[in-house]
Design an enzyme around this catalytic site. Structure first.
Site, PDB file in Angstrom:
ATOM      1  N   SER A   1      57.977 -53.810  66.058  1.00 52.69           N
ATOM      2  CA  SER A   1      58.435 -52.708  65.218  1.00 52.69           C
ATOM      3  C   SER A   1      57.218 -52.110  64.516  1.00 52.69           C
ATOM      4  O   SER A   1      56.189 -52.785  64.386  1.00 52.69           O
ATOM      5  CB  SER A   1      59.415 -53.242  64.166  1.00 52.69           C
ATOM      6  OG  SER A   1      59.578 -52.321  63.095  1.00 52.69           O
TER       7      SER A   1
ATOM      8  N   TYR B   1      63.107 -58.675  57.610  1.00 58.73           N
ATOM      9  CA  TYR B   1      62.859 -57.992  58.880  1.00 58.73           C
ATOM     10  C   TYR B   1      61.362 -57.779  59.083  1.00 58.73           C
ATOM     11  O   TYR B   1      60.802 -58.081  60.144  1.00 58.73           O
ATOM     12  CB  TYR B   1      63.589 -56.649  58.870  1.00 58.73           C
ATOM     13  CG  TYR B   1      63.508 -55.857  60.143  1.00 58.73           C
ATOM     14  CD1 TYR B   1      62.565 -54.836  60.291  1.00 58.73           C
ATOM     15  CD2 TYR B   1      64.371 -56.104  61.191  1.00 58.73           C
ATOM     16  CE1 TYR B   1      62.489 -54.093  61.453  1.00 58.73           C
ATOM     17  CE2 TYR B   1      64.308 -55.359  62.357  1.00 58.73           C
ATOM     18  CZ  TYR B   1      63.366 -54.358  62.472  1.00 58.73           C
ATOM     19  OH  TYR B   1      63.290 -53.614  63.640  1.00 58.73           O
TER      20      TYR B   1
HETATM   21  P1  NAP Z   1      71.070 -52.817  67.773  1.00 50.98           P
HETATM   22  O1  NAP Z   1      71.618 -51.496  68.169  1.00 50.98           O
HETATM   23  O2  NAP Z   1      71.523 -53.466  66.509  1.00 50.98           O
HETATM   24  O3  NAP Z   1      71.266 -53.883  68.986  1.00 50.98           O
HETATM   25  C1  NAP Z   1      70.811 -55.186  68.790  1.00 50.98           C
HETATM   26  C2  NAP Z   1      71.310 -56.006  69.949  1.00 50.98           C
HETATM   27  O4  NAP Z   1      70.930 -57.372  69.739  1.00 50.98           O
HETATM   28  C3  NAP Z   1      72.819 -55.974  70.045  1.00 50.98           C
HETATM   29  O5  NAP Z   1      73.211 -55.993  71.400  1.00 50.98           O
HETATM   30  C4  NAP Z   1      73.210 -57.294  69.390  1.00 50.98           C
HETATM   31  O6  NAP Z   1      74.428 -57.795  69.847  1.00 50.98           O
HETATM   32  C5  NAP Z   1      72.087 -58.194  69.863  1.00 50.98           C
HETATM   33  N1  NAP Z   1      71.972 -59.407  69.043  1.00 50.98           N
HETATM   34  C6  NAP Z   1      71.854 -59.477  67.709  1.00 50.98           C
HETATM   35  N2  NAP Z   1      71.752 -60.773  67.336  1.00 50.98           N
HETATM   36  C7  NAP Z   1      71.824 -61.528  68.465  1.00 50.98           C
HETATM   37  C8  NAP Z   1      71.780 -62.917  68.732  1.00 50.98           C
HETATM   38  N3  NAP Z   1      71.661 -63.822  67.745  1.00 50.98           N
HETATM   39  N4  NAP Z   1      71.868 -63.341  70.010  1.00 50.98           N
HETATM   40  C9  NAP Z   1      72.017 -62.437  71.010  1.00 50.98           C
HETATM   41  N5  NAP Z   1      72.077 -61.087  70.830  1.00 50.98           N
HETATM   42  C10 NAP Z   1      71.976 -60.653  69.560  1.00 50.98           C
HETATM   43  O7  NAP Z   1      69.495 -52.716  67.668  1.00 50.98           O
HETATM   44  P2  NAP Z   1      68.478 -51.702  68.366  1.00 50.98           P
HETATM   45  O8  NAP Z   1      68.209 -50.580  67.444  1.00 50.98           O
HETATM   46  O9  NAP Z   1      68.905 -51.444  69.770  1.00 50.98           O
HETATM   47  O10 NAP Z   1      67.184 -52.636  68.344  1.00 50.98           O
HETATM   48  C11 NAP Z   1      66.912 -53.512  69.405  1.00 50.98           C
HETATM   49  C12 NAP Z   1      65.602 -54.200  69.034  1.00 50.98           C
HETATM   50  O11 NAP Z   1      64.616 -53.196  68.720  1.00 50.98           O
HETATM   51  C13 NAP Z   1      65.702 -55.077  67.799  1.00 50.98           C
HETATM   52  O12 NAP Z   1      64.857 -56.198  67.951  1.00 50.98           O
HETATM   53  C14 NAP Z   1      65.171 -54.176  66.685  1.00 50.98           C
HETATM   54  O13 NAP Z   1      64.640 -54.930  65.612  1.00 50.98           O
HETATM   55  C15 NAP Z   1      64.098 -53.443  67.409  1.00 50.98           C
HETATM   56  N6  NAP Z   1      63.690 -52.168  66.824  1.00 50.98           N
HETATM   57  C16 NAP Z   1      64.618 -51.196  66.583  1.00 50.98           C
HETATM   58  C17 NAP Z   1      64.168 -49.970  66.059  1.00 50.98           C
HETATM   59  C18 NAP Z   1      65.104 -48.841  65.754  1.00 50.98           C
HETATM   60  O14 NAP Z   1      64.666 -47.916  65.047  1.00 50.98           O
HETATM   61  N7  NAP Z   1      66.333 -48.859  66.225  1.00 50.98           N
HETATM   62  C19 NAP Z   1      62.818 -49.758  65.842  1.00 50.98           C
HETATM   63  C20 NAP Z   1      61.928 -50.809  66.073  1.00 50.98           C
HETATM   64  C21 NAP Z   1      62.376 -52.004  66.589  1.00 50.98           C
HETATM   65  P3  NAP Z   1      75.676 -57.943  68.833  1.00 50.98           P
HETATM   66  O15 NAP Z   1      76.577 -56.839  69.184  1.00 50.98           O
HETATM   67  O16 NAP Z   1      76.237 -59.294  69.152  1.00 50.98           O
HETATM   68  O17 NAP Z   1      75.186 -57.859  67.427  1.00 50.98           O
HETATM   69  C1  GCO Z   2      64.537 -49.583  58.458  1.00 48.46           C
HETATM   70  C2  GCO Z   2      64.662 -49.379  59.951  1.00 48.46           C
HETATM   71  C3  GCO Z   2      63.403 -49.783  60.656  1.00 48.46           C
HETATM   72  C4  GCO Z   2      63.596 -49.685  62.139  1.00 48.46           C
HETATM   73  C5  GCO Z   2      62.373 -50.041  62.893  1.00 48.46           C
HETATM   74  C6  GCO Z   2      61.209 -49.167  62.591  1.00 48.46           C
HETATM   75  O1  GCO Z   2      65.537 -49.922  57.819  1.00 48.46           O
HETATM   76  O2  GCO Z   2      63.421 -49.382  57.975  1.00 48.46           O
HETATM   77  O3  GCO Z   2      65.793 -50.086  60.441  1.00 48.46           O
HETATM   78  O4  GCO Z   2      63.030 -51.074  60.293  1.00 48.46           O
HETATM   79  O5  GCO Z   2      64.610 -50.532  62.585  1.00 48.46           O
HETATM   80  O6  GCO Z   2      62.054 -51.373  62.827  1.00 48.46           O
HETATM   81  O7  GCO Z   2      60.196 -49.460  63.527  1.00 48.46           O
END
Ligand code: NAP
Ligand code: GCO
Length: 273
Positions: A153, A166
């Site tokens: 992230s 986080y």
């Molecule tokens: P999301 O929409 O919340 O999806 C997260 C996925 O992880 C869901 O399928 C969730 O399934 C699954 N999950 C959560 N806890 C789990 C566990 N203990 N075991 C197995 N599966 C689990 O998140 P996203 O935005 O797609 O993000 C995906 C990844 O990218 C995460 O690691 C997040 O931190 C990272 N990320 C996101 C952003 C952003 O801006 N969106 C930016 C940087 C990094 P459930 O339905 O069971 O909860």
């Molecule tokens: C927040 C956001 C971010 C994104 C992502 C940014 O609350 O600041 O959820 O943390 O998920 O990780 O890179």
């Protein structure tokens, strides 16, 4: 396409490879698994709930992708071991590619955040990737190759109010990435990270929802002013970088965090009008 072009593009092919993308029932994981499938990989994924597995399998099928999903919580060593066995049974081999995507976030002011809340975020976002990497590395060593991609992230680099667990977990995941690189590089395993910026998924929906008066969320406006591209990222923005890091095209890239953030980490932000 001439032979030279076909040659370099073939290094991005994932034909013959098995990829496990954790938490890939929607959001970023679903997009990355779709990209790896379009590059030729066979797809396995997991989630904590059978109903999510079922709905995601149908969504993959709509895209012509035969993806096999299994219920497994990434924080459970037993369930992850079972997941790898399920993959071996379905595909006759263990994963060549692991994308540690599963993750959660809790947005709570630190002084109000319980140790249990903090631990749960670290458990899923940092211990989970450790458990999954440990489960696939022996098979990768046996094969003589492997790719591990940890979804970090921009919070691997920056903090912000209310997300202490986080940011700590994603900072740790950056260093776990470098440590796996260090420990297994000589086994021809490359471990890199993708550091998405702010991506429009269910996880960030609360930061984008319209206000009662119909105006944009202040955080939405803030992120767009901080991002040179002037927009939120989409899960599709991560597809090409994931194929690159999962393919032979990146065989000498190791321990690197590839930020896919529209330039937000490079930019001081647009002056408010
Ligand atoms: P999301 O929409 O919340 O999806 C997260 C996925 O992880 C869901 O399928 C969730 O399934 C699954 N999950 C959560 N806890 C789990 C566990 N203990 N075991 C197995 N599966 C689990 O998140 P996203 O935005 O797609 O993000 C995906 C990844 O990218 C995460 O690691 C997040 O931190 C990272 N990320 C996101 C952003 C952003 O801006 N969106 C930016 C940087 C990094 P459930 O339905 O069971 O909860
Ligand atoms: C927040 C956001 C971010 C994104 C992502 C940014 O609350 O600041 O959820 O943390 O998920 O990780 O890179």
């Amino acid at each position: 396409m001439d032979e030279k072009t076909a040659g370099i593009l073939s290094s991005f092919s994932l034909e013959g490879k098995v990829a496990l993308v954790t938490g890939a029932t929607y959001g970023i994981g679903f997009a990355i698994a779709t990209a790896l499938a379009e590059a030729g990989a066979k797809i396995a994924f997991n989630d904590r709930r059978q109903e999510r597995i079922k709905s995601a399998t149908a969504e993959y099928a709509k895209r012509g992708i035969e993806a096999h999903g299994f219920v497994a919580d990434v924080t459970s060593e037993e369930q992850v071991a079972g997941l790898i066995e399920n993959i071996r049974e379905v595909y006759g081999t263990t994963p060549d590619i692991l994308v540690n995507n599963a993750g959660i976030i809790k947005r709570i002011p630190m002084l109000e955040m319980s140790a249990a809340d903090y631990r749960q975020v670290v458990d899923i976002d940092l211990v989970g990737p450790f458990i999954c990497a440990k489960a696939v590395i022996p098979g990768m060593i046996e094969k003589g190759h492997g790719k591990i991609i940890n979804i970090c992230s921009m919070m691997s680099e920056l903090g912000r109010e209310t997300i202490a667990g986080y940011a700590a977990a994603k900072g740790g995941l950056k260093m776990l990435t470098k440590n796996i690189c260090s420990e297994f590089g000589e086994a021809n395993i490359q471990c890199n990270g993708i550091g998405p910026g702010y991506i429009a998924t269910p996880q960030t929906a609360p930061l984008r929802e319209r206000q009662a008066d119909g105006s944009r969320h202040p955080f939405d406006q803030f992120i767009c002013a901080k991002t040179p591209a002037g927009r939120w990222g989409t899960p599709e923005d991560l597809m090409g970088p994931a194929v690159f890091l999962a393919s032979d095209a990146s065989n000498f890239v190791n321990g690197h965090i590839l930020y896919v953030d529209g330039g937000i980490l490079a930019y001081i932000g647009k002056q408010p009008e």
